[in-house]
Design a protein around this motif. Structure first.
Motif, PDB file in Angstrom:
ATOM      1  N   GLN A  51       0.823  -1.210   0.000  1.00  0.00           N
ATOM      2  CA  GLN A  51       0.000   0.000   0.000  1.00  0.00           C
ATOM      3  C   GLN A  51       0.858   1.261   0.000  1.00  0.00           C
ATOM      4  OE1 GLN A  51      -3.589   0.506   1.839  1.00  0.00           O
ATOM      5  NE2 GLN A  51      -4.321  -1.539   1.318  1.00  0.00           N
ATOM      6  N   THR A  54       2.003   1.737  -3.557  1.00  0.00           N
ATOM      7  CA  THR A  54       0.976   2.199  -4.500  1.00  0.00           C
ATOM      8  C   THR A  54       0.263   3.453  -3.999  1.00  0.00           C
ATOM      9  OG1 THR A  54      -0.543   0.582  -3.517  1.00  0.00           O
ATOM     10  CG2 THR A  54       0.588  -0.071  -5.523  1.00  0.00           C
ATOM     11  N   GLY A  56      -1.163   4.389  -1.315  1.00  0.00           N
ATOM     12  CA  GLY A  56      -2.369   4.341  -0.502  1.00  0.00           C
ATOM     13  C   GLY A  56      -2.141   4.712   0.954  1.00  0.00           C
ATOM     14  N   ALA A 178      -3.884  -3.364  -6.497  1.00  0.00           N
ATOM     15  CA  ALA A 178      -3.705  -1.948  -6.159  1.00  0.00           C
ATOM     16  C   ALA A 178      -3.284  -1.152  -7.390  1.00  0.00           C
ATOM     17  CB  ALA A 178      -2.669  -1.799  -5.048  1.00  0.00           C
ATOM     18  N   ARG A 410      -6.021   7.685  -3.897  1.00  0.00           N
ATOM     19  CA  ARG A 410      -4.798   7.247  -3.207  1.00  0.00           C
ATOM     20  C   ARG A 410      -3.973   8.501  -3.011  1.00  0.00           C
ATOM     21  NH1 ARG A 410      -3.838   1.407  -2.820  1.00  0.00           N
ATOM     22  NH2 ARG A 410      -5.940   0.721  -3.291  1.00  0.00           N
TER      23      ARG A 410
END
Lengths: 432, 432
Positions: A51, A54, A56, A178, A410
């Motif tokens: 995460q 990517t 997030g 993701a 995101r």
């Protein structure tokens, strides 16, 4: 190393991952002096690294300062150091900041990427085993899009926007999902000057199915979810080569600027452990008490330890839950030892596994119940929030997830590292 | 650079700081094509950099992706690029990713540290003008404590734990306060093996008082606050040299591993602007319309622009609030131009200034009211929360502050960069 010499036996823990953390938390320092060594000053919650990569989550919410965890623990000492070698005869650990004597040595050094001897792949693929590698990956993904804007031709542009993930385990599946969500919801508005149809996500797996360690049901569902999100899936496919420009498999070539390696890990034992004590997967062979074969006062646990049981004859799986359980278990055993009691053998309790693919899409295998979809996704989020260390981290992660869910967003798309790999540089050895 | 050629005049904005951001937000792209260039892909909220450096906030909550801000703005293009040179005759900007033609060029490139010609200081001091520099500083502060644990002798240990801040403006005062709070509340439990009485914080200011730009009342209060928190104050003191080991002033030497430079900034104009157009403080001379002297279609605003007024005969102050106002102002003027209306001159509205020293300790100068203490501190937090870009950033920052307030904590103590300065490396030129 300036560690006070006191009359209690000294337990040296190598590594502040799940296993090391749980051991240090639960060991009774009325009976032991405890020294923990780690190359980082924080504990990393590895299941959420993807995460960070990517955009997030921010890195600070999945890491936790080790010193803070043990702020009030007496006779506990943390030192940030690179571990160089163990000398069993002298009972000494050699480190970048000096030697350290031990009475008990616990190896909890985890795992690193396994490239199965493919030097070219190792030299050109991006690993994702540490916080800093995830940050590098985040920067690299975004830098590729910036570069695509001024690419010479369409082929070059497509190559920059192609991401190949090798390995269909939880990490690969979660990362592919993701990236697919970035493609669907975030990148089209961020890069109106690019045609996002040119962005390709490939997931390559050597086995015939994804999530091989999970149930057939979970595996098929994950495949369906990823296909629905536009990920190109290649099961039963082996990667043969990657020169930094083109991924080569048995029957095709995929031009791609980025290959993310999630295909395999192996134990990361410390230098100085004799070869005969190292078994399959480069892991240190331990008995049912986490004691290293033919060693005095040396223990190993977590990913680096190879503990074979009747059910798991190739060793317990390299999972966070095994590491956590072994950490707590070994603490109890040390506490028993201190009171003159016998050691108890470790028993692994399989609590189930789960993987998330995207919003409202996850798969959960519990021992007696398997489910997927929205409920599985909420279960996944709840479990991961609870497992995060630190209340602040939980709150910040919750906000990021709620925000992302409501806004299809995101938020952490910052390029804070200028990722440039030196030719042939092996990233597993770069820690910052 | 692949920017589509359309029939509207093209406005090129150099820099996505406060000024550039506000201009791009408010300019009407029905009448202009807008291109923004910045070396980073995010806007940095500079007033809170010191909180990143002292582990109070994560970097991601004071930065905001520029592409996201303008996701739905038509005829707006962002490019991440290093600006190399302006060619006024050809009306072209040269950058690391190619040349760009402009109809109007707006320079909003901000400021960089001014070392007043002291090469030694420049080569050894830590600046704090960018997000990545703040992260380097955070890592360096924490690394120093890790190193202090295995220092050879007490003198070396003390040197590692001594922090000298040069410059008693808001940045220096806020940084000194934040370090003092780390010393009081966080570091003693993090480093039980160190004697925190050996940690010294020095604040050196050349003028006779701190916060010279603020009221006498605010200045005296800040001094009292800092003294109460154990900061060593040296006003009327000039730094003469710093070799990386020892800070030299007119009458003393302070052994210190870290010198943080907050003593002065100067404009950071782009290459290619003729010398006669650059005035005091290395800033580009502009008229009351933000137009550059003797230039065609070139504008400058924010820190890099020198706009002299009756009240400010040495130019408007280098403050975020000037930059924000000029950005919005210039957007309005461009919109007027497009409709064939006359330009209106810029009028700076002084909304007051504030600085925070520590918990319940801040000073606020409003045009007709000056106050300090707890209420000032809450006012400071409220204003800064509101100024942050992005709702998510506000919420995350609020949680971090609330958490820090309740727990006397600074949560983000992660060493994620291995800070090692190459000998003589000038950090202002390092962007990542």
């Amino acid at each position: 190393m300036n560690i006070p010499e006191i009359s209690l036996p000294r337990v040296v823990i190598l590594g502040g991952g799940f296993a090391g953390l749980n051991l240090a938390k639960n060991i009774d320092t009325e009976h032991y002096q405890v020294v923990m060594l780690d190359r980082h000053n924080y504990h990393t919650f590895q299941p959420l690294l993807y995460q960070v990569a990517t955009a997030g989550l921010e890195p600070d919410s999945i890491a936790y300062p080790l010193r803070k965890t043990f702020a009030n623990k007496k006779r506990f000492h943390f030192r940030m150091a690179e571990i160089q070698e163990v000398n069993e005869e002298q009972k000494i650990v050699r480190t970048s900041i000096g030697d350290l004597r031990y009475d008990h040595l616990v190896m909890a050094t985890g795992a690193r990427s396994n490239y199965f001897g493919m030097k070219n792949v190792e030299a050109n693929a991006m690993p994702m085993k540490s916080l800093t590698q995830s940050l590098d990956l985040r920067s690299m993904i975004l830098q590729n899009f910036e570069k695509a804007l001024y690419a010479q031709d369409v082929a070059e542009q497509k190559r920059l926007m192609t991401f190949v993930i090798v390995g269909g385990g939880p990490t690969g599946v979660e990362l592919a999902g993701a990236l697919a969500e970035l493609k669907l919801h975030v990148l089209p508005t961020d890069y109106p000057d690019l045609d996002l149809r040119d962005m390709e996500i490939h997931l390559i797996e050597a086995a015939p199915s994804l999530l091989a360690a999970m149930s057939k049901q979970a595996s098929q569902k994950a495949l369906k979810f990823l296909e629905g999100m536009g990920v190109n899936l290649w099961v039963d496919t082996l990667v043969k080569d990657y020169d930094g420009k083109t991924v080569t498999t048995a029957d095709r070539e995929i031009p791609a600027e980025t290959l993310i390696w999630a295909a395999g890990v192996m134990g990361a034992p410390v230098e100085g452990i004799q070869a005969e004590k190292i078994g399959a997967g480069n892991r240190i062979i331990v008995d049912e008490n986490c004691q290293v074969k033919d060693s005095q006062d040396i223990w190993a646990m977590g990913d680096v330890a190879l503990m074979q049981t009747e059910k798991y004859n190739r060793g317990l799986p390299m999972l966070g839950s095994v590491a956590m359980q072994q950490g707590s278990y070994l603490a109890k055993n040390f506490n028993r030892l201190a009171k003159g009691k016998n050691l108890k053998p470790f028993k692994y309790k399989d609590k189930g596994t789960m993987a998330t693919i995207g919003r409202n899409r996850a798969v959960v295998d519990l021992p007696f119940w398997k489910f997927s979809g929205t409920m599985a996704w909420f279960a996944w989020m709840f479990v991961h929030l609870m497992l995060l260390v630190g209340f602040r981290n939980r709150v910040v992660t919750f906000i990021n997830w709620a925000w992302g869910y409501l806004n299809y967003d995101r938020s952490n798309r910052l390029i804070v590292r200028n990722f440039r790999r030196k030719k042939g540089e092996v990233l597993d050895k770069v820690h910052f």
